[in-house]
Design a protein around this motif. Structure first.
Motif, PDB file in Angstrom:
ATOM      1  N   ILE A  56       1.648   3.562  -7.680  1.00 36.99           N
ATOM      2  CA  ILE A  56       2.687   3.635  -8.707  1.00 36.99           C
ATOM      3  C   ILE A  56       2.090   3.281 -10.066  1.00 36.99           C
ATOM      4  CG2 ILE A  56       4.731   3.325  -7.248  1.00 36.99           C
ATOM      5  CD1 ILE A  56       4.599   0.338  -7.862  1.00 36.99           C
ATOM      6  N   ASP A  57       0.855   3.758 -10.268  1.00 31.70           N
ATOM      7  CA  ASP A  57       0.173   3.657 -11.552  1.00 31.70           C
ATOM      8  C   ASP A  57      -0.015   2.215 -12.013  1.00 31.70           C
ATOM      9  OD1 ASP A  57      -1.181   4.807 -13.664  1.00 31.70           O
ATOM     10  OD2 ASP A  57       0.609   4.995 -14.903  1.00 31.70           O
ATOM     11  N   GLY A  58      -0.287   1.306 -11.075  1.00 33.02           N
ATOM     12  CA  GLY A  58      -0.578  -0.073 -11.435  1.00 33.02           C
ATOM     13  C   GLY A  58       0.621  -0.894 -11.864  1.00 33.02           C
ATOM     14  N   LEU A  59       1.834  -0.401 -11.656  1.00 36.54           N
ATOM     15  CA  LEU A  59       3.024  -1.180 -11.994  1.00 36.54           C
ATOM     16  C   LEU A  59       3.260  -2.244 -10.926  1.00 36.54           C
ATOM     17  CD1 LEU A  59       5.325   1.776 -13.085  1.00 36.54           C
ATOM     18  CD2 LEU A  59       4.118   0.176 -14.572  1.00 36.54           C
ATOM     19  N   ALA A  60       4.189  -3.164 -11.181  1.00 35.81           N
ATOM     20  CA  ALA A  60       4.468  -4.249 -10.251  1.00 35.81           C
ATOM     21  C   ALA A  60       5.598  -3.857  -9.296  1.00 35.81           C
ATOM     22  CB  ALA A  60       4.850  -5.508 -11.018  1.00 35.81           C
ATOM     23  N   LYS A  61       5.354  -4.028  -8.017  1.00 35.26           N
ATOM     24  CA  LYS A  61       6.349  -3.724  -6.987  1.00 35.26           C
ATOM     25  C   LYS A  61       6.820  -5.028  -6.352  1.00 35.26           C
ATOM     26  CE  LYS A  61       6.962  -0.770  -2.967  1.00 35.26           C
ATOM     27  NZ  LYS A  61       6.295   0.234  -2.124  1.00 35.26           N
ATOM     28  N   VAL A  62       8.134  -5.177  -6.209  1.00 33.52           N
ATOM     29  CA  VAL A  62       8.713  -6.373  -5.588  1.00 33.52           C
ATOM     30  C   VAL A  62       8.518  -6.276  -4.073  1.00 33.52           C
ATOM     31  CG1 VAL A  62      10.822  -7.719  -5.222  1.00 33.52           C
ATOM     32  CG2 VAL A  62      10.442  -6.559  -7.425  1.00 33.52           C
ATOM     33  N   MET A  63       7.851  -7.290  -3.530  1.00 37.22           N
ATOM     34  CA  MET A  63       7.633  -7.339  -2.089  1.00 37.22           C
ATOM     35  C   MET A  63       8.655  -8.230  -1.394  1.00 37.22           C
ATOM     36  SD  MET A  63       5.196  -5.261  -1.900  1.00 37.22           S
ATOM     37  CE  MET A  63       4.811  -5.366  -0.181  1.00 37.22           C
ATOM     38  N   GLU A  64       9.071  -9.309  -2.092  1.00 30.88           N
ATOM     39  CA  GLU A  64      10.007 -10.256  -1.492  1.00 30.88           C
ATOM     40  C   GLU A  64      10.762 -11.008  -2.580  1.00 30.88           C
ATOM     41  OE1 GLU A  64       9.806 -14.344   1.207  1.00 30.88           O
ATOM     42  OE2 GLU A  64       8.000 -13.154   0.945  1.00 30.88           O
ATOM     43  N   VAL A  65      12.034 -11.299  -2.301  1.00 35.55           N
ATOM     44  CA  VAL A  65      12.837 -12.191  -3.141  1.00 35.55           C
ATOM     45  C   VAL A  65      13.118 -13.422  -2.283  1.00 35.55           C
ATOM     46  CG1 VAL A  65      15.007 -12.516  -4.387  1.00 35.55           C
ATOM     47  CG2 VAL A  65      13.873 -10.273  -4.427  1.00 35.55           C
ATOM     48  N   SER A  66      12.580 -14.566  -2.722  1.00 35.85           N
ATOM     49  CA  SER A  66      12.702 -15.798  -1.938  1.00 35.85           C
ATOM     50  C   SER A  66      14.000 -16.539  -2.258  1.00 35.85           C
ATOM     51  CB  SER A  66      11.531 -16.730  -2.243  1.00 35.85           C
ATOM     52  OG  SER A  66      10.322 -16.101  -1.939  1.00 35.85           O
ATOM     53  N   PRO A  67      14.630 -17.124  -1.243  1.00 37.01           N
ATOM     54  CA  PRO A  67      15.833 -17.930  -1.483  1.00 37.01           C
ATOM     55  C   PRO A  67      15.505 -19.118  -2.392  1.00 37.01           C
ATOM     56  CG  PRO A  67      15.430 -17.619   0.878  1.00 37.01           C
ATOM     57  CD  PRO A  67      14.242 -17.086   0.154  1.00 37.01           C
ATOM     58  N   GLY A  68      16.454 -19.484  -3.230  1.00 34.00           N
ATOM     59  CA  GLY A  68      16.292 -20.653  -4.070  1.00 34.00           C
ATOM     60  C   GLY A  68      15.677 -20.410  -5.431  1.00 34.00           C
ATOM     61  N   ARG A  87       3.996  -2.985 -20.384  1.00 31.77           N
ATOM     62  CA  ARG A  87       4.143  -1.902 -19.404  1.00 31.77           C
ATOM     63  C   ARG A  87       3.011  -1.798 -18.393  1.00 31.77           C
ATOM     64  NH1 ARG A  87       7.202   2.828 -22.566  1.00 31.77           N
ATOM     65  NH2 ARG A  87       8.516   1.463 -23.793  1.00 31.77           N
ATOM     66  N   ARG A  88       2.051  -2.696 -18.441  1.00 33.29           N
ATOM     67  CA  ARG A  88       0.939  -2.671 -17.496  1.00 33.29           C
ATOM     68  C   ARG A  88       0.930  -3.974 -16.716  1.00 33.29           C
ATOM     69  NH1 ARG A  88      -0.364   1.718 -16.130  1.00 33.29           N
ATOM     70  NH2 ARG A  88      -2.317   0.903 -15.390  1.00 33.29           N
ATOM     71  N   TRP A  89       0.486  -3.933 -15.465  1.00 33.17           N
ATOM     72  CA  TRP A  89       0.588  -5.075 -14.579  1.00 33.17           C
ATOM     73  C   TRP A  89      -0.028  -6.365 -15.121  1.00 33.17           C
ATOM     74  CZ3 TRP A  89       2.924  -8.151 -11.819  1.00 33.17           C
ATOM     75  CH2 TRP A  89       2.288  -9.154 -11.098  1.00 33.17           C
ATOM     76  N   PRO A  90      -1.245  -6.411 -15.573  1.00 34.50           N
ATOM     77  CA  PRO A  90      -1.734  -7.738 -15.982  1.00 34.50           C
ATOM     78  C   PRO A  90      -0.877  -8.354 -17.094  1.00 34.50           C
ATOM     79  CG  PRO A  90      -3.550  -6.181 -15.851  1.00 34.50           C
ATOM     80  CD  PRO A  90      -2.277  -5.399 -15.695  1.00 34.50           C
ATOM     81  N   ASP A  91      -0.441  -7.528 -18.033  1.00 32.11           N
ATOM     82  CA  ASP A  91       0.376  -8.024 -19.146  1.00 32.11           C
ATOM     83  C   ASP A  91       1.777  -8.410 -18.678  1.00 32.11           C
ATOM     84  OD1 ASP A  91      -1.751  -7.570 -20.947  1.00 32.11           O
ATOM     85  OD2 ASP A  91      -1.181  -5.450 -21.068  1.00 32.11           O
ATOM     86  N   MET A  92       2.363  -7.613 -17.770  1.00 27.85           N
ATOM     87  CA  MET A  92       3.679  -7.958 -17.222  1.00 27.85           C
ATOM     88  C   MET A  92       3.594  -9.279 -16.459  1.00 27.85           C
ATOM     89  SD  MET A  92       5.558  -4.440 -15.976  1.00 27.85           S
ATOM     90  CE  MET A  92       4.300  -3.828 -14.888  1.00 27.85           C
ATOM     91  N   ARG A 146       1.603 -11.813 -16.944  1.00 24.91           N
ATOM     92  CA  ARG A 146       1.547 -12.942 -17.880  1.00 24.91           C
ATOM     93  C   ARG A 146       2.933 -13.269 -18.418  1.00 24.91           C
ATOM     94  NH1 ARG A 146      -3.576 -10.960 -18.626  1.00 24.91           N
ATOM     95  NH2 ARG A 146      -3.062  -9.354 -20.152  1.00 24.91           N
ATOM     96  N   GLN A 147       3.718 -12.254 -18.731  1.00 23.66           N
ATOM     97  CA  GLN A 147       5.082 -12.485 -19.215  1.00 23.66           C
ATOM     98  C   GLN A 147       5.928 -13.171 -18.156  1.00 23.66           C
ATOM     99  OE1 GLN A 147       6.568 -11.973 -22.251  1.00 23.66           O
ATOM    100  NE2 GLN A 147       4.493 -11.564 -22.970  1.00 23.66           N
ATOM    101  N   LEU A 148       5.793 -12.731 -16.909  1.00 19.16           N
ATOM    102  CA  LEU A 148       6.575 -13.313 -15.820  1.00 19.16           C
ATOM    103  C   LEU A 148       6.207 -14.773 -15.590  1.00 19.16           C
ATOM    104  CD1 LEU A 148       6.480 -10.313 -13.357  1.00 19.16           C
ATOM    105  CD2 LEU A 148       8.520 -11.200 -14.508  1.00 19.16           C
ATOM    106  N   LEU A 149       4.958 -15.116 -15.797  1.00 19.77           N
ATOM    107  CA  LEU A 149       4.513 -16.501 -15.598  1.00 19.77           C
ATOM    108  C   LEU A 149       4.926 -17.413 -16.737  1.00 19.77           C
ATOM    109  CD1 LEU A 149       0.920 -15.987 -14.184  1.00 19.77           C
ATOM    110  CD2 LEU A 149       2.912 -16.909 -12.970  1.00 19.77           C
ATOM    111  N   THR A 172       8.909  -1.685 -14.395  1.00 21.11           N
ATOM    112  CA  THR A 172       8.214  -0.766 -15.297  1.00 21.11           C
ATOM    113  C   THR A 172       8.003  -1.359 -16.676  1.00 21.11           C
ATOM    114  OG1 THR A 172      10.274   0.300 -15.973  1.00 21.11           O
ATOM    115  CG2 THR A 172       9.114   1.254 -14.082  1.00 21.11           C
ATOM    116  N   ASN A 173       8.665  -2.489 -16.950  1.00 24.38           N
ATOM    117  CA  ASN A 173       8.544  -3.113 -18.264  1.00 24.38           C
ATOM    118  C   ASN A 173       9.023  -4.558 -18.150  1.00 24.38           C
ATOM    119  OD1 ASN A 173       9.163  -3.918 -21.024  1.00 24.38           O
ATOM    120  ND2 ASN A 173       9.033  -1.746 -21.544  1.00 24.38           N
ATOM    121  N   VAL A 174       8.247  -5.476 -18.697  1.00 26.46           N
ATOM    122  CA  VAL A 174       8.646  -6.886 -18.767  1.00 26.46           C
ATOM    123  C   VAL A 174       8.418  -7.339 -20.201  1.00 26.46           C
ATOM    124  CG1 VAL A 174       8.238  -9.245 -17.949  1.00 26.46           C
ATOM    125  CG2 VAL A 174       8.038  -7.327 -16.349  1.00 26.46           C
TER     126      VAL A 174
END
Length: 134
Positions: A64-76, A110-115, A117-120, A104-106
Motif C-alpha cells: 500500500i505504497d508504504g502507508l500505515a496499516k492498522v493491525m490491532e486496536v488495543s483495549p484501554g 503522508r509517508r510512514w516514517p513522518d506519520m 513521528r506525528q503519532l508518537l 493515508t495522512n497524519v
C-alpha cells in the motif's frame, strides 16, 4: 475539505453529548471514494500528556505504497475509547478505527516514517483513514 472545517468538526465531536450532535459534527468528514474505498477523518487529542498510549499497532505495508496499516486496536487506549463513543451512535459505527484500515495522512504527513513521528509526539492528531468496503 479545509483543515479548519475538520478541526471544527472534531471539536464538536469531542464536546457533543447526543447522537444527533455527533452525526452533525461528523457529516462533513465522510467521503465515499470510487473503487470500493470508504474514507473518513479520525481525530484524537492527548492533551498535555503526549505519552498517553493510542493503543494501536501499525505496520508499514509496501503493497500500500508504504502507508500505515492498522493491525490491532488495543483495549484501554485512546483509540478504543473514541471507538466506544462512536459505536454508541449506529450511524457513526463506520467511523471507528479498525484493523485493516489504512492511514493515508497524519497531521499533514503522508509517508510512514513522518506519520509515525506525528503519532508518537502529537498532542492533537488528525488522521485521514481509508477502508476497503464490499
Amino acid at each position: 475539505r479545509s483543515m479548519a472545517a475538520a478541526a471544527a468538526a472534531a471539536a464538536a465531536v469531542a464536546t457533543a453529548g447526543s447522537g444527533e450532535a455527533l452525526m452533525e459534527a461528523y457529516q462533513p468528514c465522510l467521503d465515499e471514494l470510487p473503487c470500493g474505498i470508504f474514507s473518513f477523518q479520525f481525530t484524537l487529542t492527548r492533551g498535555e500528556n503526549v505519552q498517553r498510549s493510542l493503543g494501536i499497532h501499525l505496520t508499514s505495508d509496501p503493497e500500500i505504497d508504504g502507508l500505515a496499516k492498522v493491525m490491532e486496536v488495543s483495549p484501554g487506549g485512546l483509540v478504543a475509547s473514541k471507538n466506544l463513543r462512536l459505536g454508541s451512535v449506529p450511524e457513526l459505527e463506520a467511523c471507528q478505527l479498525r484493523p485493516g484500515d489504512v492511514l493515508t495522512n497524519v497531521n499533514g504527513e503522508r509517508r510512514w516514517p513522518d506519520m509515525g513521528r506525528q503519532l508518537l509526539r502529537g498532542g492533537h492528531l488528525h488522521l485521514r483513514v481509508e477502508r476497503r468496503v464490499g
